[in-house]
Design a protein around this motif. Structure first.
Motif, mmCIF file in Angstrom:
data_model
loop_
_atom_site.group_PDB
_atom_site.id
_atom_site.type_symbol
_atom_site.label_atom_id
_atom_site.label_comp_id
_atom_site.label_asym_id
_atom_site.label_seq_id
_atom_site.Cartn_x
_atom_site.Cartn_y
_atom_site.Cartn_z
ATOM 1 N N UNK A 194 0.854 -1.209 0.000
ATOM 2 C CA UNK A 194 0.000 0.000 0.000
ATOM 3 C C UNK A 194 0.881 1.247 0.000
ATOM 4 N N UNK A 195 1.931 1.197 0.792
ATOM 5 C CA UNK A 195 2.822 2.352 0.906
ATOM 6 C C UNK A 195 3.506 2.624 -0.434
ATOM 7 N N UNK A 196 3.883 1.560 -1.071
ATOM 8 C CA UNK A 196 4.557 1.682 -2.348
ATOM 9 C C UNK A 196 3.664 2.384 -3.375
ATOM 10 N N UNK A 197 2.400 1.916 -3.410
ATOM 11 C CA UNK A 197 1.446 2.520 -4.357
ATOM 12 C C UNK A 197 1.229 4.004 -4.035
ATOM 13 N N UNK A 198 1.141 4.325 -2.760
ATOM 14 C CA UNK A 198 0.901 5.723 -2.350
ATOM 15 C C UNK A 198 2.086 6.603 -2.753
ATOM 16 N N UNK A 199 3.283 6.007 -2.674
ATOM 17 C CA UNK A 199 4.473 6.718 -3.159
ATOM 18 C C UNK A 199 4.305 7.068 -4.625
ATOM 19 N N UNK A 200 3.809 6.064 -5.357
ATOM 20 C CA UNK A 200 3.643 6.262 -6.804
ATOM 21 C C UNK A 200 2.643 7.374 -7.111
ATOM 22 N N UNK A 201 1.620 7.467 -6.233
ATOM 23 C CA UNK A 201 0.590 8.489 -6.495
ATOM 24 C C UNK A 201 0.963 9.850 -5.876
ATOM 25 N N UNK A 202 2.183 9.930 -5.365
ATOM 26 C CA UNK A 202 2.663 11.198 -4.771
ATOM 27 C C UNK A 202 1.861 11.658 -3.554
ATOM 28 N N UNK A 203 1.452 10.674 -2.758
ATOM 29 C CA UNK A 203 0.722 11.046 -1.522
ATOM 30 C C UNK A 203 1.726 11.701 -0.554
ATOM 31 N N UNK A 204 1.317 12.782 0.096
ATOM 32 C CA UNK A 204 2.253 13.524 0.958
ATOM 33 C C UNK A 204 2.537 12.818 2.282
ATOM 34 N N UNK A 205 1.452 12.476 2.991
ATOM 35 C CA UNK A 205 1.642 11.925 4.340
ATOM 36 C C UNK A 205 0.895 10.606 4.523
#
Ligand code: C2E
Ligand code: MG
Ligand code: MG
Length: 719
Positions: free
Chosen positions: A667-678
């Motif tokens: 999940x964290x990896x995907x959020x990185x990809x979507x440029x999630x801030x926090x």
């Protein structure tokens, strides 16, 4: 001889008052017959040898105004004098004449009493007019009717050199002293003259009709000693009085009077003239007062109305209160009462509730809505307040016709009136839920509401604030955390908020808990700051809490109390905040932002999220709900939604993104990809006690590198 014969006749014929005295001994040497008669002697010879000051002036020693020293031979000395003994005015000519080797004073006096009185009347008439103008000015310039009339009476009292000046008004079967002025040293009588039987002055009405104003010069001479009128006047030390009637449409409705007047008693013009002015002015003021009273009085119950209540709140908000007790009363099932029994019956029930309140609290009770009443007890002792509420509850309990819900609070020191009223309202509302519940269950109404339990739990320190760290996904550093409340039950077990918060929200008592958590956050921030750690904390606020008009002022005050800058705090609201009235919502958001707080939109993407909220309000953060994060790895649609909403977020100025409920590296990896801030989630850390959270922050500060994230999971570190 011839001359003296004729001269004697002329002197006697003219009734000339003249006498001669020895200036050395003040003995009378000569007196005309007219003078002797005036002083009560038939034979002039009897006056000879007597001291002039004794016989002429009735004094024991030489007159202080004796003219002997002022006299020179051949120069007549003329003066005017009021003779106290005779109570007459004289125009006097004194001559110094030698007689048988002695210096004699020959005094020739002319009675000018009548002339003097005439002159006095003329000069007095001027003062009457001046006084009248003074009275009218006083009556029209003073805004307060009591001050105006009292001042006016003082002017009248002075004019007549009276002991007392007053106004009496007629009521049904008695007369009532409504205004009074007293000269220094004279006792006030007004409080004893509130219900004087009208028969006492029945004669007066007759005189008023006949002569208008009248003057009783001597009580003993003018009144029968066995009359009640004589007694009541005598008892007040009255020897004489002057009164003028107050007429309205020709009817006598009272009188204006002065007791023991000593000056201008022959002239009652002033009394007569001012009586019509004072009456008009009193009527005008009363009309204004009545209108004012009506606009602040509830006509059905006679209690103060909502206008009055709002005015009172306004007044209280500018006042420093020692303590405040608030009681909120609401009639249960009013609509049903009206529907079943008609509005007349409904009105009677409302009146009965008002009467019960009146009998216990009087003017502190307000009818603030159709079936709602509030009691505001300012600066009341806690025990007295609780006694009062107990009595009220007992009074209402006795009644079988209707039932009320009651909420009450008492607080001392630095009281926020709005806050206390809301608390009492919440408590009342909570109790009402019991009523509804009881109706559904066909149960007895139980008075101990959930709000009471909550407030008790708060004071018993049942609630604890946990913190869940929030991570910057680029750097891996902890940026702060979210405050999450827990409740410790009787057995010491921690209960999660989902078990109690929905309940408090439903019962509208959640604000007490939200404010408690907020306060705890501020206290923790203050403590941590003193040890060099300054994280950013998010605190959850329910929509119900944000509905209070003074909420922003309150949270600002709490921040100030702990010296916490508002920039360190984010207020988390959920999407259901959009249920607030749009204008109120925009105003609220502007206020929060203006005070320097950040606002985060919590649980975004849960249930039926509405993107339109992003078009109307500007959030500093959007928190993507765990349900969206959960489906990231398994559901392609969720990925598309997440990716694109993150994109929206990026394009919205000032708004950053936070994903909650992150549990896996995937999940964290995907959020990185979507440029999630926090990010926030069990993957990094579960919510923890404030001590554990502080230790974590300290550890990270000491190490300088992220403590919750593996190095390869941070964008910055990857580069
Ligand atoms: P929330 O504001 O959305 O808070 C996040 C909730 O998700 C927290 O539950 C947190 O423990 C949980 N959570 C975070 N990461 C994970 C994860 O990785 N896995 C799982 N399974 N759960 C995670 P919590 O503490 O039970 O709080 C539940 C809700 O209660 C909160 O949801 C918030 O809406 C409410 N709440 C908590 N404290 C307060 C408060 O002081 N006032 C108000 N009005 N509501 C509060
Ligand atoms: Mg939250
Ligand atoms: Mg949430």
């Amino acid at each position: 001889m011839r001359e003296s014969f004729f001269e004697q006749i002329i002197i006697n014929q003219q009734n000339l008052v003249a006498y001669a005295t020895d200036t050395a001994t003040n003995e009378i040497l000569y007196m005309t017959q007219a003078a002797a008669t005036l002083y009560g002697f038939e034979d002039v010879q009897e006056t000879y040898g007597k001291k002039c000051y004794e016989l002429i002036q009735g004094l024991d020693t030489v007159c202080p105004f004796c003219t002997n020293s002022k006299l020179t031979t051949g120069q007549p000395y003329q003066w005017e004098h009021y003779n106290e003994k005779l109570q007459m005015w004289f125009d006097i000519t004194d001559l110094l004449v030698p007689f048988e080797g002695k210096n004699c004073r020959l005094e020739i006096a002319r009675d000018i009493t009548a002339l003097k009185e005439k002159f006095d009347r003329v000069s007095n008439r001027l003062t009457v007019e001046e006084t009248l103008v003074d009275c009218i000015q006083t009556l029209s310039s003073e805004t307060d009717v009591n001050t105006a009339v009292n001042h006016f009476l003082e002017i009248i009292g002075h004019f007549y050199a009276a002991d007392r000046a007053y106004i009496f008004e007629y009521e049904k079967d008695h007369i009532k002293n409504t205004f009074e002025w007293c000269a220094p040293g004279i006792l006030y009588q007004m409080e004893f003259l509130q219900k004087v039987p009208i028969e006492y002055v029945s004669e007066w009405n007759y005189k008023f009709e006949l002569d208008g104003e009248f003057f009783i010069t001597s009580l003993d001479n003018d009144l029968a000693m066995d009359s009640p009128e004589y007694r009541i006047l005598k008892d007040q030390g009255i020897e004489s009085l002057a009164v003028a009637p107050l007429r309205k449409n020709g009817q006598i409705i009272g009188f204006l009077g002065v007791d023991n007047p000593r000056e201008s008693t022959y002239d009652l013009t002033l009394l007569r003239s001012v009586s019509s002015f004072v009456l008009e002015e009193m009527e005008r003021r009363r009309l204004i007062r009545d209108l004012e009273r009506f606009s602040y009085t509830d006509l059905l119950t006679g209690l103060q109305n909502r206008n009055s209540y709002i005015k009172m709140l306004d007044r209280l908000s500018n006042q420093t209160l020692q303590s405040l007790g608030v009681i909120y009363v609401d009639i249960n099932g009013m609509k049903k009462i009206n529907d079943n029994n008609g509005h007349e019956y409904g009105d009677r029930v409302i009146k009965k509730v008002a009467d019960t309140l009146k009998s216990r609290v009087g003017c502190e009770a307000y009818r603030v809505g159709g079936d709602e009443f509030t009691v505001l007890c300012v600066d009341i002792d806690e025990q007295d307040f609780h006694l009062l509420t107990e009595k009220l509850i007992r009074d209402f309990d006795k009644n079988k016709e209707y039932d009320v819900s009651i909420g009450h609070t008492w607080r001392e020191g630095n009281v926020s009136v709005d806050e206390e009223i809301l608390k009492a309202d919440d408590l009342m509302y909570a109790e009402k839920q019991r009523y509804y519940h009881a109706i559904l269950q066909g149960d007895r109404i139980v008075r101990a509401g959930i709000a009471t339990e909550l407030l008790k739990d708060i004071s018993n320190h049942r609630f604890e604030v946990y913190y869940q760290p929030q991570i910057c996904l680029k750097t891996g550093h902890i940026i702060g955390g979210e405050a999450l409340v827990r409740k410790r039950n009787q057995q010491g077990k921690l209960i999660l908020p989902d078990h109690f918060i929905p309940n408090y929200e439903r019962e509208r008592v959640i604000r007490h808990l939200d404010l408690l958590v907020f306060q705890t956050v501020c206290a923790d921030l203050q403590k941590w700051k003193s040890q060099g750690i300054e994280p950013h904390i998010s605190s959850n606020f329910s929509r119900v809490t944000l509905m209070a008009s003074d909420i922003v002022t309150q949270i600002k005050q709490i921040c100030q109390e702990y010296g916490v800058p508002s920039e360190k705090i984010t207020i988390e609201v959920t999407e259901n905040i959009s249920k607030l009235e749009p204008k109120q919502l925009v105003k609220l958001m502007n206020q929060i932002v203006a005070e320097g707080f950040s606002v985060s939109l919590d649980d975004f993407g849960s249930k039926y999220s509405n993107l339109s909220i992003l078009t109307t309000l500007e959030f500093s953060e959007i928190k993507f709900d765990k349900s969206l994060v959960d489906k990231l790895s398994s559901d392609a649609r969720s990925r598309i939604v997440m990716k694109n909403t993150m994109q929206i977020c990026r394009e919205l100025p000032m708004t950053h993104s936070l994903a909650e409920g992150i549990e896996t590296a995937e999940q964290l990896d995907l959020l990185h990809q979507y440029d999630c801030d926090y990010g926030q989630g069990y993957y990094f850390a579960k919510p923890m006690s404030s001590e554990a959270f502080f230790e974590l922050l300290k550890k990270e500060q000491m190490h300088g590198t992220p403590v919750l994230v593996q190095p390869d999971q941070c964008d910055d570190l990857k580069i």
